[in-house]
Scaffold this motif. Sequence first.
Motif, PDB file in Angstrom:
ATOM      1  N   MET A  35      -3.875  -1.123   8.256  1.00 31.84           N
ATOM      2  CA  MET A  35      -2.668  -1.452   8.811  1.00 31.84           C
ATOM      3  C   MET A  35      -1.556  -0.566   8.453  1.00 31.84           C
ATOM      4  N   CYS A  36      -2.048   0.969   6.600  1.00 28.82           N
ATOM      5  CA  CYS A  36      -1.024   1.843   7.432  1.00 28.82           C
ATOM      6  C   CYS A  36      -1.042   2.910   8.092  1.00 28.82           C
TER       7      CYS A  36
ATOM      8  N   HIS B  45       0.901  -1.360  -0.116  1.00 29.60           N
ATOM      9  CA  HIS B  45      -0.110  -0.158  -0.180  1.00 29.60           C
ATOM     10  C   HIS B  45       0.854   1.169  -0.102  1.00 29.60           C
TER      11      HIS B  45
ATOM     12  N   CYS C 188      -5.800   2.706   5.153  1.00 32.49           N
ATOM     13  CA  CYS C 188      -6.351   0.826   5.465  1.00 32.49           C
ATOM     14  C   CYS C 188      -5.984   1.177   7.367  1.00 32.49           C
TER      15      CYS C 188
HETATM   16 ZN   LIG Z   1      -3.603   0.227   3.353  1.00 33.29          ZN
END
Ligand SMILES: [Zn+2]
Length: 367
Positions: free
Chosen positions: A319-320, A231, A317
């Motif tokens: 995770m990011c 990402h 998101c």
């Molecule tokens: Zn992400």
Amino acid sequence: MSETREPPYKKVKIAETIDKFLQQIMLSKKNLQAIVSDELIKPVPFTKVYVGNVKNVKELSKIITILNEKIPIKELQHLKRAWKKEVLLCPVRYLNSMTQESIQEYLEHKVSELKDSFEYFKVMSLPSLPPRLKKQHIDYSKVWSCNFHPNEYLERLCGSDFFPVAELMKHRCYMGVAFETARYYLSEKNPDLQLSDILLRDINATVVVDPSICSIVAISFDNRECHPIQHSAMLAIDNVAKTQKGGAWNTSTDREYPPLPGIDNNLVLYLKNKFPNAKFGARNYVTKEVLDENRMSASDSPYLCTGYYVYMIREPCIMCSMGLVHARANRVFFCLSNNNQGALISKTKLHCVPSLNHRFEVFTEFL
Ligand SMILES: [Zn+2]
């Protein structure tokens, strides 16, 4: 925590072309809005308490002293114990509901010396959390007297004119760089790129800036087509690491990468042409050994994304967002919300979770 929000590009009249859209992003004088925790903006929860009206107001201070000692209410310390002739006795839940204990019985059991001190009792709903903003304090004070210490920074952060105009223009310009990055990479595959290709496709671009030297330290563009976790924010964090003798992914075909690692040098040339005043490159990285040897402080060398601002065209998101927490980012700016996966307003507000050991501020409303 979650709230349904229309994507900004549906609420706002959007320009028809990429160029006009970018002008709108970069030249608008509209201030950005901080995304703050729900307790600052949502109605506060109330809790039911027993209040007693004292018979003799001259005994008020003695009554308060006894109550504070015998029935301390740790969770409601923001509420003053007395207001006018009324005294906060205890939350309703302190009474034994199994025996249907009355407040008179409770007092006789807990503080027998006060069993005849009150004219009458009543149940009131009082705010269960302390006021954080002046506006909340004013609202709370209508029902009960509260302890309150104003925080001027928080007041400004929650207001509508946080950034001075000159600084606002810089943030808008860096967001423009993020959109130009997306345009550059998408145009490679689609020379007839339209604005809708950027706004409606699930892609992201990230620009990381060191505000202490007003310089772009790293740029990245979504690479999920080739790698599921590449990402754009994860790539940006990795590209920052490359400026500090780290980094895990090789994402650029250019072996030499001054001034920016992990991206095409042609993109830097493209951006320099579009933004002639923009600076590129990170401060010199100094290893811990050299810092120690020269008696330099840790702040003489960049460390992960400490102090850095991160600009993304779309809300990251979970995770990011967590990656940006671990990387110690200072502020995150995004333009478009991500209703399906966004972790900074759409699905949750990760940066407001109290148990995280690092927090960053988040700003949006570029449109
Ligand atoms: Zn992400």
